[in-house]
Design a protein around this motif. Structure first.
Motif, PDB file in Angstrom:
ATOM      1  N   ALA A 195       2.524  -9.634   0.191  1.00 19.73           N
ATOM      2  CA  ALA A 195       2.891  -9.824  -1.454  1.00 19.73           C
ATOM      3  C   ALA A 195       3.485  -9.115  -2.628  1.00 19.73           C
ATOM      4  O   ALA A 195       3.926  -9.273  -2.776  1.00 19.73           O
ATOM      5  CB  ALA A 195       0.889  -9.563  -2.444  1.00 19.73           C
TER       6      ALA A 195
ATOM      7  N   SER B   9       5.397 -22.481  -5.524  1.00 22.85           N
ATOM      8  CA  SER B   9       3.473 -22.234  -6.011  1.00 22.85           C
ATOM      9  C   SER B   9       3.791 -20.624  -5.988  1.00 22.85           C
ATOM     10  O   SER B   9       2.557 -20.218  -7.039  1.00 22.85           O
ATOM     11  CB  SER B   9       3.207 -23.286  -5.290  1.00 22.85           C
ATOM     12  N   THR B  10       4.076 -20.041  -4.789  1.00 17.92           N
ATOM     13  CA  THR B  10       3.693 -18.694  -4.305  1.00 17.92           C
ATOM     14  C   THR B  10       4.594 -18.271  -5.373  1.00 17.92           C
ATOM     15  O   THR B  10       4.612 -17.290  -5.743  1.00 17.92           O
ATOM     16  CB  THR B  10       4.974 -18.955  -2.999  1.00 17.92           C
TER      17      THR B  10
ATOM     18  N   LEU C 184       4.950 -18.678  -8.515  1.00 15.46           N
ATOM     19  CA  LEU C 184       4.787 -18.378  -9.884  1.00 15.46           C
ATOM     20  C   LEU C 184       3.448 -17.877  -9.895  1.00 15.46           C
ATOM     21  O   LEU C 184       3.328 -16.626 -11.333  1.00 15.46           O
ATOM     22  CB  LEU C 184       4.071 -20.065  -9.819  1.00 15.46           C
ATOM     23  N   ARG C 185       3.118 -17.840  -8.863  1.00 19.39           N
ATOM     24  CA  ARG C 185       1.800 -17.147  -9.154  1.00 19.39           C
ATOM     25  C   ARG C 185       2.323 -15.373  -8.734  1.00 19.39           C
ATOM     26  O   ARG C 185       2.228 -13.888  -9.486  1.00 19.39           O
ATOM     27  CB  ARG C 185       1.154 -16.563  -7.104  1.00 19.39           C
ATOM     28  N   LEU C 186       3.848 -15.172  -8.276  1.00 21.60           N
ATOM     29  CA  LEU C 186       4.314 -13.603  -8.123  1.00 21.60           C
ATOM     30  C   LEU C 186       5.075 -13.341  -9.717  1.00 21.60           C
ATOM     31  O   LEU C 186       4.841 -12.114  -9.925  1.00 21.60           O
ATOM     32  CB  LEU C 186       5.243 -13.637  -7.050  1.00 21.60           C
TER      33      LEU C 186
ATOM     34  N   ALA D 277       3.669 -14.731 -12.645  1.00 21.60           N
ATOM     35  CA  ALA D 277       2.766 -14.652 -13.444  1.00 21.60           C
ATOM     36  C   ALA D 277       2.537 -12.950 -13.111  1.00 21.60           C
ATOM     37  O   ALA D 277       2.147 -12.270 -14.596  1.00 21.60           O
ATOM     38  CB  ALA D 277       1.231 -15.162 -13.065  1.00 21.60           C
ATOM     39  N   SER D 278       2.063 -12.019 -11.905  1.00 16.81           N
ATOM     40  CA  SER D 278       1.961 -10.990 -11.846  1.00 16.81           C
ATOM     41  C   SER D 278       2.446  -9.939 -12.567  1.00 16.81           C
ATOM     42  O   SER D 278       3.053  -8.643 -13.215  1.00 16.81           O
ATOM     43  CB  SER D 278       1.447 -10.465 -10.380  1.00 16.81           C
TER      44      SER D 278
ATOM     45  N   ARG E  80       3.096 -10.098 -16.482  1.00 16.19           N
ATOM     46  CA  ARG E  80       1.401  -9.507 -17.186  1.00 16.19           C
ATOM     47  C   ARG E  80       2.332  -8.119 -16.929  1.00 16.19           C
ATOM     48  O   ARG E  80       1.836  -7.376 -18.107  1.00 16.19           O
ATOM     49  CB  ARG E  80       0.604  -9.666 -15.630  1.00 16.19           C
TER      50      ARG E  80
END
Length: 204
Positions: free
Chosen positions: A8, A40-41, A43-45, A47-48, A51
């Motif tokens: 990750a 989709s992958t 978007l998750r990365l 988002a972190s 943040r």
């Protein structure tokens, strides 16, 4: 070693590497093409990363680098050496003018105070390192001060390409603007007369 890899983390770093490009903004499709990751992958990365302000997402949905990479880059030794070189300039400017002298870094629609020297007067612009404000134009970084003023001059000629500005600010009416401009111009003239070799500036 292979067993020490964290997938990750490596994927997130791969996304950040995509921003090492002349292109300033990326759509999700752009990043998918560059990294080879599914949206989709991504978007998750993202988002972190968003943040922690490594990236920012604009109202148009495109992504750009955030402020954290810039903040971390300032810890690099040449930046500290540049600060050591410019601080006496701020001290002298504040003493001569009686107002707040500061070094600003400007970019991506924001100005941030990097270094500052405050005058002895109790009534003053109490600017502090780390204070940030939004600017409509990176070429006009002055902060709007109710009952006060801020004038700025670019330090492009002495900052190794860093977007640095010299500022003088204080309450309105105490220091005429023409005098403030004179103090800033005199400081720039002083910088122009100084040696600009690496030893003098303390850069590598």
């Amino acid at each position: 070693m292979a067993q020490d890899r964290v997938e990750a983390v490596e994927r997130a770093l791969t996304v950040l590497e995509a921003f090492d490009s002349p292109q300033d903004h990326f759509t999700l499709a752009d990043l998918a093409q560059v990294t080879g990751f599914y949206k989709s992958t991504l978007l998750r990365l993202l988002a972190s990363l968003e943040r922690y302000d490594y990236v920012q997402r604009g109202q148009d949905g495109r992504y750009r680098l955030g402020h954290t990479p810039v903040r971390l880059a300032r810890r690099h030794l040449p930046s500290r050496q540049l600060a050591a070189w410019i601080q006496p300039v701020l001290d002298s400017l504040a003493e001569r003018s009686g107002e707040t002298a500061a070094l600003l870094e400007v970019g991506m629609g924001h100005a941030e105070c990097r270094l500052v020297t405050l005058p002895e007067a109790s009534l003053r612009h109490d600017l502090r390192p780390g204070m940030r404000w939004t600017v409509a134009n990176d070429d006009e970084p002055a902060l709007e001060l109710p009952g006060g003023f801020m004038l700025c001059r670019s330090l492009d000629a002495w900052s190794d390409g860093l977007p640095l500005w010299l500022s003088l600010s204080g309450p309105a009416g105490r220091l005429p603007r023409d005098d403030a401009r004179h103090h800033l111009d005199a400081t720039l003239a002083e910088l122009a007369r100084r040696p600009t070799d690496d030893a003098e500036r303390g850069t590598q």
